[in-house]
Enzyme design. Structure first.
Site, PDB file in Angstrom:
ATOM      1  N   LYS A   1      20.359  64.500  44.205  1.00 37.67           N
ATOM      2  CA  LYS A   1      19.789  64.175  42.891  1.00 37.67           C
ATOM      3  C   LYS A   1      19.798  62.666  42.624  1.00 37.67           C
ATOM      4  CE  LYS A   1      20.416  64.641  37.954  1.00 37.67           C
ATOM      5  NZ  LYS A   1      21.307  64.953  36.841  1.00 37.67           N
TER       6      LYS A   1
ATOM      7  N   ASN B   1      28.064  60.277  26.817  1.00 41.02           N
ATOM      8  CA  ASN B   1      27.878  61.321  27.831  1.00 41.02           C
ATOM      9  C   ASN B   1      28.445  60.852  29.180  1.00 41.02           C
ATOM     10  OD1 ASN B   1      26.785  63.047  29.780  1.00 41.02           O
ATOM     11  ND2 ASN B   1      24.953  63.437  28.554  1.00 41.02           N
ATOM     12  N   ILE B   2      29.596  61.398  29.544  1.00 41.92           N
ATOM     13  CA  ILE B   2      30.289  60.969  30.768  1.00 41.92           C
ATOM     14  C   ILE B   2      29.479  61.298  32.033  1.00 41.92           C
ATOM     15  CG2 ILE B   2      31.637  63.117  30.961  1.00 41.92           C
ATOM     16  CD1 ILE B   2      33.396  59.882  31.580  1.00 41.92           C
TER      17      ILE B   2
ATOM     18  N   TYR C   1      20.157  69.881  31.528  1.00 33.77           N
ATOM     19  CA  TYR C   1      19.028  70.688  31.977  1.00 33.77           C
ATOM     20  C   TYR C   1      18.972  70.834  33.499  1.00 33.77           C
ATOM     21  CZ  TYR C   1      17.401  69.946  27.171  1.00 33.77           C
ATOM     22  OH  TYR C   1      17.296  69.927  25.796  1.00 33.77           O
ATOM     23  N   ASP C   2      19.978  70.350  34.218  1.00 34.72           N
ATOM     24  CA  ASP C   2      19.941  70.414  35.692  1.00 34.72           C
ATOM     25  C   ASP C   2      19.672  71.821  36.238  1.00 34.72           C
ATOM     26  OD1 ASP C   2      20.198  67.736  36.061  1.00 34.72           O
ATOM     27  OD2 ASP C   2      22.209  67.779  36.920  1.00 34.72           O
TER      28      ASP C   2
ATOM     29  N   HIS D   1      15.068  60.564  37.738  1.00 33.29           N
ATOM     30  CA  HIS D   1      14.526  59.636  36.738  1.00 33.29           C
ATOM     31  C   HIS D   1      15.495  58.469  36.529  1.00 33.29           C
ATOM     32  CE1 HIS D   1      17.101  62.638  35.030  1.00 33.29           C
ATOM     33  NE2 HIS D   1      17.085  62.142  33.810  1.00 33.29           N
ATOM     34  N   ARG D   2      16.790  58.786  36.513  1.00 33.87           N
ATOM     35  CA  ARG D   2      17.851  57.779  36.323  1.00 33.87           C
ATOM     36  C   ARG D   2      17.860  56.807  37.509  1.00 33.87           C
ATOM     37  NH1 ARG D   2      21.027  61.324  35.071  1.00 33.87           N
ATOM     38  NH2 ARG D   2      20.641  60.959  32.860  1.00 33.87           N
TER      39      ARG D   2
ATOM     40  N   ASP E   1      18.401  56.126  27.451  1.00 32.08           N
ATOM     41  CA  ASP E   1      17.876  57.221  26.647  1.00 32.08           C
ATOM     42  C   ASP E   1      16.948  58.054  27.530  1.00 32.08           C
ATOM     43  OD1 ASP E   1      18.297  58.119  23.835  1.00 32.08           O
ATOM     44  OD2 ASP E   1      16.128  58.382  23.999  1.00 32.08           O
TER      45      ASP E   1
HETATM   46  P1  ITT Z   1      24.090  59.009  24.732  1.00 32.87           P
HETATM   47  O1  ITT Z   1      25.391  58.880  23.988  1.00 32.87           O
HETATM   48  O2  ITT Z   1      24.012  58.103  25.930  1.00 32.87           O
HETATM   49  O3  ITT Z   1      22.880  58.898  23.846  1.00 32.87           O
HETATM   50  P2  ITT Z   1      23.152  61.745  25.132  1.00 32.87           P
HETATM   51  O4  ITT Z   1      23.639  62.893  25.963  1.00 32.87           O
HETATM   52  O5  ITT Z   1      22.945  61.985  23.662  1.00 32.87           O
HETATM   53  O6  ITT Z   1      24.127  60.502  25.376  1.00 32.87           O
HETATM   54  P3  ITT Z   1      20.325  61.240  25.407  1.00 32.87           P
HETATM   55  O7  ITT Z   1      20.151  60.941  23.962  1.00 32.87           O
HETATM   56  O8  ITT Z   1      19.659  60.346  26.397  1.00 32.87           O
HETATM   57  O9  ITT Z   1      21.849  61.218  25.816  1.00 32.87           O
HETATM   58  O10 ITT Z   1      19.960  62.759  25.616  1.00 32.87           O
HETATM   59  C1  ITT Z   1      19.214  63.253  26.626  1.00 32.87           C
HETATM   60  C2  ITT Z   1      19.651  64.671  26.938  1.00 32.87           C
HETATM   61  O11 ITT Z   1      18.810  65.100  28.024  1.00 32.87           O
HETATM   62  C3  ITT Z   1      21.083  64.772  27.446  1.00 32.87           C
HETATM   63  O12 ITT Z   1      21.993  65.063  26.426  1.00 32.87           O
HETATM   64  C4  ITT Z   1      20.989  65.950  28.449  1.00 32.87           C
HETATM   65  O13 ITT Z   1      21.104  67.177  27.768  1.00 32.87           O
HETATM   66  C5  ITT Z   1      19.568  65.818  28.964  1.00 32.87           C
HETATM   67  N1  ITT Z   1      19.525  65.083  30.245  1.00 32.87           N
HETATM   68  C6  ITT Z   1      19.216  63.770  30.458  1.00 32.87           C
HETATM   69  N2  ITT Z   1      19.285  63.450  31.759  1.00 32.87           N
HETATM   70  C7  ITT Z   1      19.655  64.586  32.392  1.00 32.87           C
HETATM   71  C8  ITT Z   1      19.923  64.911  33.737  1.00 32.87           C
HETATM   72  O14 ITT Z   1      19.862  64.015  34.710  1.00 32.87           O
HETATM   73  N3  ITT Z   1      20.285  66.175  34.006  1.00 32.87           N
HETATM   74  C9  ITT Z   1      20.371  67.093  33.042  1.00 32.87           C
HETATM   75  N4  ITT Z   1      20.145  66.881  31.755  1.00 32.87           N
HETATM   76  C10 ITT Z   1      19.793  65.628  31.422  1.00 32.87           C
END
Ligand code: ITT
Length: 182
Positions: A162, A13-14, A143-144, A167-168, A69
């Site tokens: 943000k 996820n870029i 979900y932003d 959380h990040r 995660d």
């Molecule tokens: P990885 O390859 O790093 O696992 P991923 O997108 O699958 O990438 P996650 O398993 O952590 O990552 O998924 C969490 C999801 O929650 C992510 O795909 C987003 O849809 C959402 N998410 C997480 N942090 C977010 C943020 O700051 N803003 C919006 N959506 C977020």
């Protein structure tokens, strides 16, 4: 010439990488990106998923790295989508989440950052309470457009700062403190 890094962020996820880079730059830690769709175990624990992802990534790349995660936990849905946030976003999306909610809109975002190298495996968490908006507002990833952090009237997609409160940010702040003193 290609810049060399001591630390890499591994993710498919870029958007997560761009935010992590922005946050870590502010702490003086400079990261490279390794784009990879890592295997995930099915678990109710973000911590267990993150540990698995990090050890898996290290055995693949053999470089010091972090993975992240995340989960969006919605009170009225008993914590759903939680560890299934990525899948829920790809399937029902923001509209699907909004359709499931009635009055109680409380939610929290959780991030687990896990660092792995030859000697260390360490996790750091960040939690942010908030609520789910009634409609999608603003344009940004994931979900932003539907998450409103506490003490704000605007969604993550509408606010400028943000990366100073997410959380990040909270998880990476804990990580940075540890990493810079390790
Ligand atoms: P990885 O390859 O790093 O696992 P991923 O997108 O699958 O990438 P996650 O398993 O952590 O990552 O998924 C969490 C999801 O929650 C992510 O795909 C987003 O849809 C959402 N998410 C997480 N942090 C977010 C943020 O700051 N803003 C919006 N959506 C977020």
């Amino acid at each position: 010439m290609r810049k060399s890094f001591d630390l890499f962020f591994v993710s498919s996820n870029i958007h997560k990488y761009h935010e992590a880079k922005n946050i870590l730059d502010s702490f003086g830690i400079h990261i490279g990106f390794l784009k990879s769709d890592l295997d995930e175990i099915q678990s109710n624990s973000l911590h267990d998923i993150a540990t698995f992802k990090a050890t898996n990534a290290f055995s693949k790349f053999k470089k010091p790295l972090i993975i992240e995660d995340d989960g969006l936990f919605i009170d009225d849905l008993q914590g759903f989508p939680g560890p299934y946030s990525s899948y829920a976003f790809k399937t029902i999306g923001n509209k699907g989440i909004l359709n499931l909610l009635k009055n109680n809109r409380k939610a929290k975002f959780v991030s687990i950052i896990t660092y792995c190298d030859k000697l260390n495996l360490e996790s750091f968490d960040g939690k942010l309470n908030g609520r789910i908006s009634k409609t999608e507002k603003g344009k940004n990833w994931g979900y932003d457009p539907i998450f409103i952090p506490n003490n704000s009237k605007k969604t993550f997609a509408e606010i400028q700062n943000k990366n100073k409160l997410s959380h990040r940010f909270k998880a990476l702040k804990k990580f940075s403190k540890w990493y810079l003193h390790k």
